[in-house]
Design a protein around this motif. Structure first.
Motif, short mmCIF file in Angstrom:
data_model
loop_
_atom_site.label_atom_id
_atom_site.label_comp_id
_atom_site.label_asym_id
_atom_site.label_seq_id
_atom_site.Cartn_x
_atom_site.Cartn_y
_atom_site.Cartn_z
N ASP A 99 92.99 -1.53 -7.71
CA ASP A 99 91.96 -1.48 -6.67
C ASP A 99 92.40 -2.25 -5.43
OD1 ASP A 99 90.32 0.03 -8.31
OD2 ASP A 99 89.25 -1.73 -9.07
N ALA A 100 92.10 -1.68 -4.27
CA ALA A 100 92.50 -2.28 -2.99
C ALA A 100 91.90 -3.67 -2.79
CB ALA A 100 92.11 -1.36 -1.83
N ASP A 101 90.72 -3.92 -3.35
CA ASP A 101 90.06 -5.22 -3.14
C ASP A 101 90.40 -6.25 -4.21
OD1 ASP A 101 88.67 -4.03 -5.23
OD2 ASP A 101 86.71 -4.72 -4.53
N ALA A 102 91.30 -5.93 -5.12
CA ALA A 102 91.62 -6.84 -6.23
C ALA A 102 92.62 -7.91 -5.82
CB ALA A 102 92.17 -6.05 -7.41
N THR A 103 92.45 -9.08 -6.39
CA THR A 103 93.42 -10.14 -6.22
C THR A 103 94.43 -10.06 -7.38
OG1 THR A 103 92.19 -11.74 -7.53
CG2 THR A 103 91.67 -11.62 -5.16
N GLN A 104 95.44 -10.91 -7.34
CA GLN A 104 96.45 -10.91 -8.40
C GLN A 104 95.90 -11.40 -9.73
OE1 GLN A 104 99.68 -13.24 -6.80
NE2 GLN A 104 100.60 -11.45 -5.84
N GLN A 141 92.27 -13.50 -14.73
CA GLN A 141 90.99 -14.17 -14.88
C GLN A 141 89.83 -13.18 -15.05
OE1 GLN A 141 90.76 -16.69 -11.44
NE2 GLN A 141 92.24 -18.13 -12.26
N ARG A 142 90.07 -11.93 -14.70
CA ARG A 142 89.05 -10.89 -14.81
C ARG A 142 89.71 -9.60 -15.25
NH1 ARG A 142 85.07 -10.59 -9.76
NH2 ARG A 142 83.53 -11.75 -10.93
N VAL A 143 88.90 -8.76 -15.87
CA VAL A 143 89.33 -7.41 -16.23
C VAL A 143 88.27 -6.45 -15.71
CG1 VAL A 143 89.88 -5.82 -18.11
CG2 VAL A 143 90.46 -8.23 -18.34
N THR A 144 88.72 -5.37 -15.07
CA THR A 144 87.79 -4.35 -14.60
C THR A 144 88.07 -3.02 -15.31
OG1 THR A 144 89.23 -3.66 -12.77
CG2 THR A 144 87.59 -5.37 -12.30
#
Length: 189
Positions: A99-104, A141-144
């Motif tokens: 996703d374009a808005d995702a961080t590393q 730290q997150r999963v989408t």
């Protein structure tokens, strides 16, 4: 700490999920036919009232085999397989978010499918437990995950496993039909 390694053979380097008694391990090239078959069978069952029948009937195990062969050879995304005895139950593909808005720090579940004969057996839960631990080990730290709006069973599954609906949607065309996906997120780290 959980580390997944590519198995030399099907039965090596597996992880056992005690509640389900199924093994979750990194998929190898020998697993590709099972992954392709599960992919097609699960789409046909899960999306029967969502996508056109002609499209679902036209899904090809051979084409899915080509795709999953490339994935295994490239090693991206990560591909894990739930097995019980000699039977493949389901798989999940995941990696850094696209996703374009995702961080590393954000991982994405690109695909997660369980063979319809094994729905509600704990295979999906086992895949997610291992996936979340492996993602956390890799410092995510997150999963989408993106889920078709009308796929209510999948949405309930993700919610039951710690995912929450975000206010993010996108339109896709699948089989000539416009569908909407919703993004779900789970904090892991």
């Amino acid at each position: 700490m959980i580390t997944l390694h590519k198995p030399a053979r099907h039965h090596e380097d597996s992880l056992i999920d005690p509640p389900t008694q199924c093994h979750v391990r990194t998929a190898c090239i020998d697993d590709v036919p099972d992954v392709a078959s599960i992919h097609v069978r699960s789409w046909r069952a899960a999306y029967v009232s969502i996508l056109p029948a002609e499209y679902l009937n036209g899904l090809s195990v051979a084409r899915r085999t080509e795709v999953w062969t490339r994935v295994v050879k490239q090693g991206k995304p990560n591909l894990i397989l739930a097995v019980k005895g000699s039977s493949a139950l389901g798989f999940a593909a995941w990696g850094a978010s696209r996703d374009a808005d995702a961080t590393q720090s954000v991982a994405e579940v690109e695909a997660c499918y369980v063979d319809p004969d094994h729905w509600r057996t704990g295979a999906g839960r086992a895949l997610f437990q291992v996936l979340k631990r492996a993602a956390e080990e890799q410092r995510f730290q997150r999963v989408t995950v993106w889920v078709l709006e009308e796929n209510y069973p999948a949405r309930r599954f993700y919610e039951a496993h710690g995912f929450r609906h975000e206010d993010r949607k996108r339109q896709l065309t699948i089989g000539g039909q416009s569908v909407e996906e919703h993004r779900y997120v789970c904090d892991i780290g």
